[in-house]
Design a protein around this motif. Sequence first.
Motif, PDB file in Angstrom:
ATOM      1  N   GLY A  62      89.066 -14.393 138.729  1.00  0.00           N
ATOM      2  CA  GLY A  62      88.231 -15.198 137.823  1.00  0.00           C
ATOM      3  C   GLY A  62      88.382 -16.682 138.101  1.00  0.00           C
ATOM      4  O   GLY A  62      87.389 -17.406 138.271  1.00  0.00           O
ATOM      5  N   ILE A  63      89.605 -17.147 138.186  1.00  0.00           N
ATOM      6  CA  ILE A  63      89.794 -18.595 138.362  1.00  0.00           C
ATOM      7  C   ILE A  63      89.351 -19.029 139.763  1.00  0.00           C
ATOM      8  O   ILE A  63      88.846 -20.133 139.943  1.00  0.00           O
ATOM      9  CB  ILE A  63      91.243 -19.036 138.024  1.00  0.00           C
ATOM     10  N   ALA A  64      89.470 -18.124 140.737  1.00  0.00           N
ATOM     11  CA  ALA A  64      89.003 -18.469 142.090  1.00  0.00           C
ATOM     12  C   ALA A  64      87.489 -18.688 142.076  1.00  0.00           C
ATOM     13  O   ALA A  64      86.976 -19.628 142.705  1.00  0.00           O
ATOM     14  CB  ALA A  64      89.385 -17.361 143.076  1.00  0.00           C
ATOM     15  N   ILE A  65      86.774 -17.849 141.337  1.00  0.00           N
ATOM     16  CA  ILE A  65      85.313 -18.012 141.247  1.00  0.00           C
ATOM     17  C   ILE A  65      84.970 -19.336 140.544  1.00  0.00           C
ATOM     18  O   ILE A  65      84.089 -20.082 140.962  1.00  0.00           O
ATOM     19  CB  ILE A  65      84.685 -16.799 140.512  1.00  0.00           C
ATOM     20  N   VAL A  66      85.722 -19.627 139.468  1.00  0.00           N
ATOM     21  CA  VAL A  66      85.489 -20.891 138.752  1.00  0.00           C
ATOM     22  C   VAL A  66      85.697 -22.072 139.697  1.00  0.00           C
ATOM     23  O   VAL A  66      84.859 -22.979 139.801  1.00  0.00           O
ATOM     24  CB  VAL A  66      86.432 -21.021 137.532  1.00  0.00           C
ATOM     25  N   LYS A  67      86.809 -22.036 140.427  1.00  0.00           N
ATOM     26  CA  LYS A  67      87.137 -23.172 141.298  1.00  0.00           C
ATOM     27  C   LYS A  67      86.095 -23.351 142.400  1.00  0.00           C
ATOM     28  O   LYS A  67      85.763 -24.472 142.777  1.00  0.00           O
ATOM     29  CB  LYS A  67      88.504 -22.962 141.939  1.00  0.00           C
ATOM     30  N   SER A  68      85.598 -22.230 142.935  1.00  0.00           N
ATOM     31  CA  SER A  68      84.654 -22.393 144.040  1.00  0.00           C
ATOM     32  C   SER A  68      83.316 -22.941 143.539  1.00  0.00           C
ATOM     33  O   SER A  68      82.563 -23.537 144.291  1.00  0.00           O
ATOM     34  CB  SER A  68      84.486 -21.087 144.822  1.00  0.00           C
ATOM     35  N   ASN A  69      83.047 -22.747 142.243  1.00  0.00           N
ATOM     36  CA  ASN A  69      81.805 -23.303 141.695  1.00  0.00           C
ATOM     37  C   ASN A  69      81.980 -24.691 141.103  1.00  0.00           C
ATOM     38  O   ASN A  69      81.039 -25.477 141.057  1.00  0.00           O
ATOM     39  CB  ASN A  69      81.235 -22.364 140.629  1.00  0.00           C
ATOM     40  N   PHE A  70      83.179 -24.941 140.591  1.00  0.00           N
ATOM     41  CA  PHE A  70      83.463 -26.253 139.983  1.00  0.00           C
ATOM     42  C   PHE A  70      84.770 -26.782 140.572  1.00  0.00           C
ATOM     43  O   PHE A  70      85.837 -26.620 139.973  1.00  0.00           O
ATOM     44  CB  PHE A  70      83.605 -26.142 138.459  1.00  0.00           C
ATOM     45  N   PRO A  71      84.725 -27.400 141.736  1.00  0.00           N
ATOM     46  CA  PRO A  71      85.946 -27.793 142.443  1.00  0.00           C
ATOM     47  C   PRO A  71      86.854 -28.714 141.620  1.00  0.00           C
ATOM     48  O   PRO A  71      88.050 -28.776 141.873  1.00  0.00           O
ATOM     49  CB  PRO A  71      85.430 -28.512 143.687  1.00  0.00           C
ATOM     50  N   GLU A  72      86.297 -29.398 140.617  1.00  0.00           N
ATOM     51  CA  GLU A  72      87.143 -30.304 139.825  1.00  0.00           C
ATOM     52  C   GLU A  72      88.048 -29.516 138.869  1.00  0.00           C
ATOM     53  O   GLU A  72      89.023 -30.044 138.350  1.00  0.00           O
ATOM     54  CB  GLU A  72      86.282 -31.328 139.061  1.00  0.00           C
ATOM     55  N   ILE A  73      87.763 -28.241 138.645  1.00  0.00           N
ATOM     56  CA  ILE A  73      88.577 -27.430 137.723  1.00  0.00           C
ATOM     57  C   ILE A  73      89.769 -26.848 138.464  1.00  0.00           C
ATOM     58  O   ILE A  73      89.637 -26.265 139.540  1.00  0.00           O
ATOM     59  CB  ILE A  73      87.716 -26.304 137.083  1.00  0.00           C
ATOM     60  N   LYS A  74      90.949 -27.051 137.877  1.00  0.00           N
ATOM     61  CA  LYS A  74      92.176 -26.583 138.543  1.00  0.00           C
ATOM     62  C   LYS A  74      92.716 -25.303 137.926  1.00  0.00           C
ATOM     63  O   LYS A  74      93.418 -24.536 138.573  1.00  0.00           O
ATOM     64  CB  LYS A  74      93.268 -27.667 138.466  1.00  0.00           C
ATOM     65  N   SER A  75      92.452 -25.101 136.638  1.00  0.00           N
ATOM     66  CA  SER A  75      92.966 -23.874 136.016  1.00  0.00           C
ATOM     67  C   SER A  75      92.149 -23.568 134.763  1.00  0.00           C
ATOM     68  O   SER A  75      91.293 -24.363 134.354  1.00  0.00           O
ATOM     69  CB  SER A  75      94.451 -24.016 135.677  1.00  0.00           C
ATOM     70  N   PHE A  76      92.446 -22.402 134.144  1.00  0.00           N
ATOM     71  CA  PHE A  76      91.662 -21.990 132.972  1.00  0.00           C
ATOM     72  C   PHE A  76      91.720 -23.017 131.846  1.00  0.00           C
ATOM     73  O   PHE A  76      90.831 -23.096 131.019  1.00  0.00           O
ATOM     74  CB  PHE A  76      92.150 -20.631 132.454  1.00  0.00           C
ATOM     75  N   ARG A  77      92.794 -23.802 131.796  1.00  0.00           N
ATOM     76  CA  ARG A  77      92.889 -24.748 130.680  1.00  0.00           C
ATOM     77  C   ARG A  77      91.860 -25.872 130.801  1.00  0.00           C
ATOM     78  O   ARG A  77      91.601 -26.570 129.831  1.00  0.00           O
ATOM     79  CB  ARG A  77      94.289 -25.327 130.587  1.00  0.00           C
ATOM     80  N   ASP A  78      91.317 -26.041 131.999  1.00  0.00           N
ATOM     81  CA  ASP A  78      90.287 -27.071 132.173  1.00  0.00           C
ATOM     82  C   ASP A  78      88.887 -26.526 131.869  1.00  0.00           C
ATOM     83  O   ASP A  78      87.902 -27.251 131.980  1.00  0.00           O
ATOM     84  CB  ASP A  78      90.280 -27.603 133.616  1.00  0.00           C
ATOM     85  N   CYS A  79      88.808 -25.239 131.539  1.00  0.00           N
ATOM     86  CA  CYS A  79      87.492 -24.619 131.325  1.00  0.00           C
ATOM     87  C   CYS A  79      87.139 -24.626 129.848  1.00  0.00           C
ATOM     88  O   CYS A  79      88.016 -24.534 128.984  1.00  0.00           O
ATOM     89  CB  CYS A  79      87.510 -23.150 131.730  1.00  0.00           C
ATOM     90  N   THR A  80      85.838 -24.670 129.561  1.00  0.00           N
ATOM     91  CA  THR A  80      85.379 -24.347 128.211  1.00  0.00           C
ATOM     92  C   THR A  80      84.851 -22.911 128.270  1.00  0.00           C
ATOM     93  O   THR A  80      84.679 -22.351 129.370  1.00  0.00           O
ATOM     94  CB  THR A  80      84.227 -25.264 127.775  1.00  0.00           C
ATOM     95  N   GLU A  81      84.575 -22.357 127.096  1.00  0.00           N
ATOM     96  CA  GLU A  81      83.992 -21.003 127.102  1.00  0.00           C
ATOM     97  C   GLU A  81      82.681 -21.022 127.890  1.00  0.00           C
ATOM     98  O   GLU A  81      82.364 -20.081 128.613  1.00  0.00           O
ATOM     99  CB  GLU A  81      83.751 -20.534 125.662  1.00  0.00           C
ATOM    100  N   GLN A  82      81.951 -22.138 127.738  1.00  0.00           N
ATOM    101  CA  GLN A  82      80.653 -22.226 128.423  1.00  0.00           C
ATOM    102  C   GLN A  82      80.813 -22.179 129.947  1.00  0.00           C
ATOM    103  O   GLN A  82      79.968 -21.609 130.648  1.00  0.00           O
ATOM    104  CB  GLN A  82      79.935 -23.518 127.982  1.00  0.00           C
ATOM    105  N   THR A  83      81.923 -22.744 130.449  1.00  0.00           N
ATOM    106  CA  THR A  83      82.146 -22.701 131.911  1.00  0.00           C
ATOM    107  C   THR A  83      82.122 -21.256 132.377  1.00  0.00           C
ATOM    108  O   THR A  83      81.508 -20.910 133.400  1.00  0.00           O
ATOM    109  CB  THR A  83      83.547 -23.283 132.265  1.00  0.00           C
ATOM    110  N   ILE A  84      82.807 -20.392 131.635  1.00  0.00           N
ATOM    111  CA  ILE A  84      82.891 -18.988 132.042  1.00  0.00           C
ATOM    112  C   ILE A  84      81.539 -18.299 131.842  1.00  0.00           C
ATOM    113  O   ILE A  84      81.071 -17.561 132.719  1.00  0.00           O
ATOM    114  CB  ILE A  84      83.985 -18.251 131.208  1.00  0.00           C
ATOM    115  N   ILE A  85      80.902 -18.607 130.712  1.00  0.00           N
ATOM    116  CA  ILE A  85      79.607 -17.965 130.422  1.00  0.00           C
ATOM    117  C   ILE A  85      78.585 -18.323 131.513  1.00  0.00           C
ATOM    118  O   ILE A  85      77.830 -17.472 131.981  1.00  0.00           O
ATOM    119  CB  ILE A  85      79.113 -18.374 129.012  1.00  0.00           C
ATOM    120  N   ASP A  86      78.636 -19.562 131.969  1.00  0.00           N
ATOM    121  CA  ASP A  86      77.697 -19.985 133.022  1.00  0.00           C
ATOM    122  C   ASP A  86      77.906 -19.221 134.325  1.00  0.00           C
ATOM    123  O   ASP A  86      77.018 -19.169 135.175  1.00  0.00           O
ATOM    124  CB  ASP A  86      77.859 -21.495 133.309  1.00  0.00           C
TER     125      ASP A  86
END
Length: 390
Positions: free
Chosen positions: A233-257
Amino acid sequence: MNDLLIKKTTDFFQETFGDAPEKIVLSPGRINIIGEHIDYNDGYVLPAAIDKIICFAFAKSNSKQSKIVAIDLNEEFEVDLTQEIVLSEVVWTNYILGVIKQLQDKGFSFEGFNCVFSSNIPVGSGLSSSAALECGTIFGIKELFGLQIPKVDIALTGQKAEHWVGINCGIMDQFSSVMGLENKVIKIDCKTLEYEYHNADFNDYSLILFDSNVKHSLMTSAYNERRQQCEEGIAIVKSNFPEIKSFRDCTEQTIIDLKDKMSHDVFRRSLFVVKEINRVIQACETLDNGNIELLGQLMFATHEGLSKDYEVSCEELDLLVDLAKAETAVIGSRLMGGGFGGCTINLVKKGQEQQIKDKFSKLYKEAFDIELKIYDVKIGNGTSLYEGAL
Ligand code: GLA
C-alpha cells in the motif's frame, strides 16, 4: 502476588543450582490502549507495561554452557555459547536462543549463565509474554556481564529475536515492556522511537481485559501478510505521490484517490492504518483533557476497523465487543494486540465492574461454551532489577 512469584523463582534457583541467584529481573507484559497494527506502519501507539510479569533468577555458570529452566512448563534446555545458535522445535526456547544470537551478532561478549524463570502473564492472550521473555533475558545477561546496552536497544534486540523466531512484529511490545512506568501510558512514535508519557487516568472508568481464551493459529502467517499488504500500500502511495514518506503523511483522501490502483485488500488495510494513526493522536488528547467517553468511542471505532477492514478479529472477539456496545456501563471496547484471539480491552464504569464481568462470563459461555477469563489491569514499571529483600 508478585512477591510470591519472586520467592518461588529464587527458591527454585537455589534448589536447582545450589546457590542463590546473582540477579533477579522482573519483566512485564503490556496492554495497548489504542493504535493497533500501526507500529510497523510508522504510526503512533499508546501502550503501557502491566503488573503481570516474568520473574527471572540469573547467575553466571562460569562455563560456556547455559542452562535455562521454565518452572511453569516443567521444562529446561541447555545451550553451548560456542556453538552456532539455531532454531529449536520447542517454541519458548527460541525466544531465548534468539536474544543470545542477536547479542552475539552485535558483538557483545558474555559467558554461560544459569537461569530459572516463572510467569504470571497469561500466554497466548495478546499480553506479549514473548516480549517480556526476550527483554528480561537480555536485561539479565546485560546485568550479569556488565554489558552496556541502552534501554531502547534492549527493546530493538528483543524485536530482532522475535523476527528470528518468525513473526515480523513492530517495536511496540518490546518497547513498552522495557520502558513502562507505573500509572503512565507511553505514546511511542514508531518511526523515530521518540516517546512521551501520559497519565493513565481514566476518571470514572476501570480498565478490564476480557480474555476470549481462544488463539486461532492463523496469527503468525496472517500478521506477516498484513504487514506485506501495508508495504504494498505505501509503495503505491509513494510512487504516485513522491513527497509522501509514510502513512502518517497521508489523509484518508490520499488513499481513496488511489483506490483503483490497489487491490481491494490493500486499499482497506491502508485506509485503516491512516484512520488509526489519527485516532491515536486524538486519544492522547482525550487522556490529557479527561474526555474518557470520547476515548471509548475511538476504541469502538478501532475495533470496527480491525474487524471489517484489517480483518484480524474473530467471532469470539466480535461478540465480546458487541456485548460491550450493548452496555451503557462499558464506554469503549476493542480487540487488543495482534488479533485472532486473546483479549479485548474495555473501559467499564467504576462500581459496575462485577455486574458486567458476571454478565459477560455467562453470555460468553452460552455462546461458545468457553470460559471467559478476566484481568483487572494495573499499569506497572518496565523491565528492571529486583532489589528488594529475598
Ligand atoms: C503484536 C506485535 C506488535 C504489534 C501488535 C499489533 O503484538 O508484536 O508489534 O504489531 O501485534 O498492534
